[in-house]
Scaffold this active site. Structure first.
Site, mmCIF file in Angstrom:
data_model
loop_
_atom_site.group_PDB
_atom_site.id
_atom_site.type_symbol
_atom_site.label_atom_id
_atom_site.label_comp_id
_atom_site.label_asym_id
_atom_site.label_seq_id
_atom_site.Cartn_x
_atom_site.Cartn_y
_atom_site.Cartn_z
ATOM 1 N N THR A 7 0.844 -1.187 0.000
ATOM 2 C CA THR A 7 0.000 0.000 0.000
ATOM 3 C C THR A 7 0.883 1.241 0.000
ATOM 4 O O THR A 7 1.906 1.282 0.672
ATOM 5 C CB THR A 7 -0.921 -0.001 1.235
ATOM 6 O OG1 THR A 7 -1.733 -1.164 1.179
ATOM 7 C CG2 THR A 7 -1.804 1.234 1.277
ATOM 8 N N VAL A 36 -13.379 -5.290 1.670
ATOM 9 C CA VAL A 36 -13.094 -3.924 1.248
ATOM 10 C C VAL A 36 -12.107 -3.351 2.245
ATOM 11 O O VAL A 36 -12.340 -3.381 3.449
ATOM 12 C CB VAL A 36 -14.383 -3.066 1.204
ATOM 13 C CG1 VAL A 36 -14.049 -1.622 0.881
ATOM 14 C CG2 VAL A 36 -15.364 -3.640 0.193
ATOM 15 N N GLY A 37 -11.007 -2.846 1.753
ATOM 16 C CA GLY A 37 -9.999 -2.263 2.622
ATOM 17 C C GLY A 37 -10.396 -0.879 3.082
ATOM 18 O O GLY A 37 -11.471 -0.368 2.776
ATOM 19 N N ASP A 38 -9.490 -0.230 3.804
ATOM 20 C CA ASP A 38 -9.762 1.101 4.329
ATOM 21 C C ASP A 38 -9.511 2.193 3.309
ATOM 22 O O ASP A 38 -10.088 3.266 3.383
ATOM 23 C CB ASP A 38 -8.928 1.356 5.578
ATOM 24 C CG ASP A 38 -7.431 1.289 5.310
ATOM 25 O OD1 ASP A 38 -6.986 0.351 4.624
ATOM 26 O OD2 ASP A 38 -6.698 2.167 5.780
ATOM 27 N N GLY A 59 -0.851 0.109 6.473
ATOM 28 C CA GLY A 59 -0.840 -0.795 7.624
ATOM 29 C C GLY A 59 -2.178 -1.466 7.805
ATOM 30 O O GLY A 59 -2.904 -1.689 6.831
#
Length: 160
Positions: A7, A36-38, A59
């Site tokens: 990321t 779904v990521g942040d 992170g």
């Protein structure tokens, strides 16, 4: 087999003083289908208010989702905190709200999380749950690595 990660967050200010930022999603390879990521969630993995500043992170995305860390950090800057103070406070909030199963025997989060903050006046900071750590900066003085401020120091030879 070590799964690749990567990321990336990038914040910028143009010559007119306008701020923008982006955070790449999918740092976790082979993630669970439907997760779904942040990064795509405004306020969690990134947030910008052109009048105040921006914050993005890399992170543990779940920690950002649970705490809306980037929005919180920008709001702390709105209240007068420096980028460094805002990032460290957001990390403290994550540490305080971390589930016991995700903490080490000293009560510290067992995961990594970093924030990259840029204030409207050009001040910037990188903060990290674990250090030492660095982040890249390019400005009128050129490109360089700067140290992140951190909550916890990693034992030598360990990487979180």
């Amino acid at each position: 087999y070590r799964r690749p990660t990567g990321t990336v967050h990038c914040a910028t200010m143009n010559t007119a003083g306008d701020i923008s930022c982006t955070t790449s999603p999918s740092g976790l390879a082979f993630k669970v289908p439907g997760r779904v990521g942040d990064s795509p969630i405004i306020g969690a993995g990134l947030y910008v208010d052109n009048a105040i500043g921006s914050c993005g992170s890399t992170g543990r995305g779940e920690a950002n989702l649970q705490n809306l860390c980037c929005h919180a950090a920008v709001e702390l800057m709105r209240g007068g905190a420096s980028p460094e103070e805002a990032g460290l406070e957001a990390l403290k909030r994550v540490a305080q709200h971390t589930s016991p199963r995700l903490k080490d025997n000293r009560g510290r989060p067992k995961f990594g999380l970093r924030f990259y903050l840029l204030a409207k006046d050009g001040r910037h900071a990188g903060t990290s749950m674990w250090g030492p750590a660095e982040f890249a900066v390019t400005d009128s003085e050129g490109s360089r690595l700067e140290s992140c401020q951190h909550l916890y120091r990693q034992p030598k030879g360990k990487k979180k």
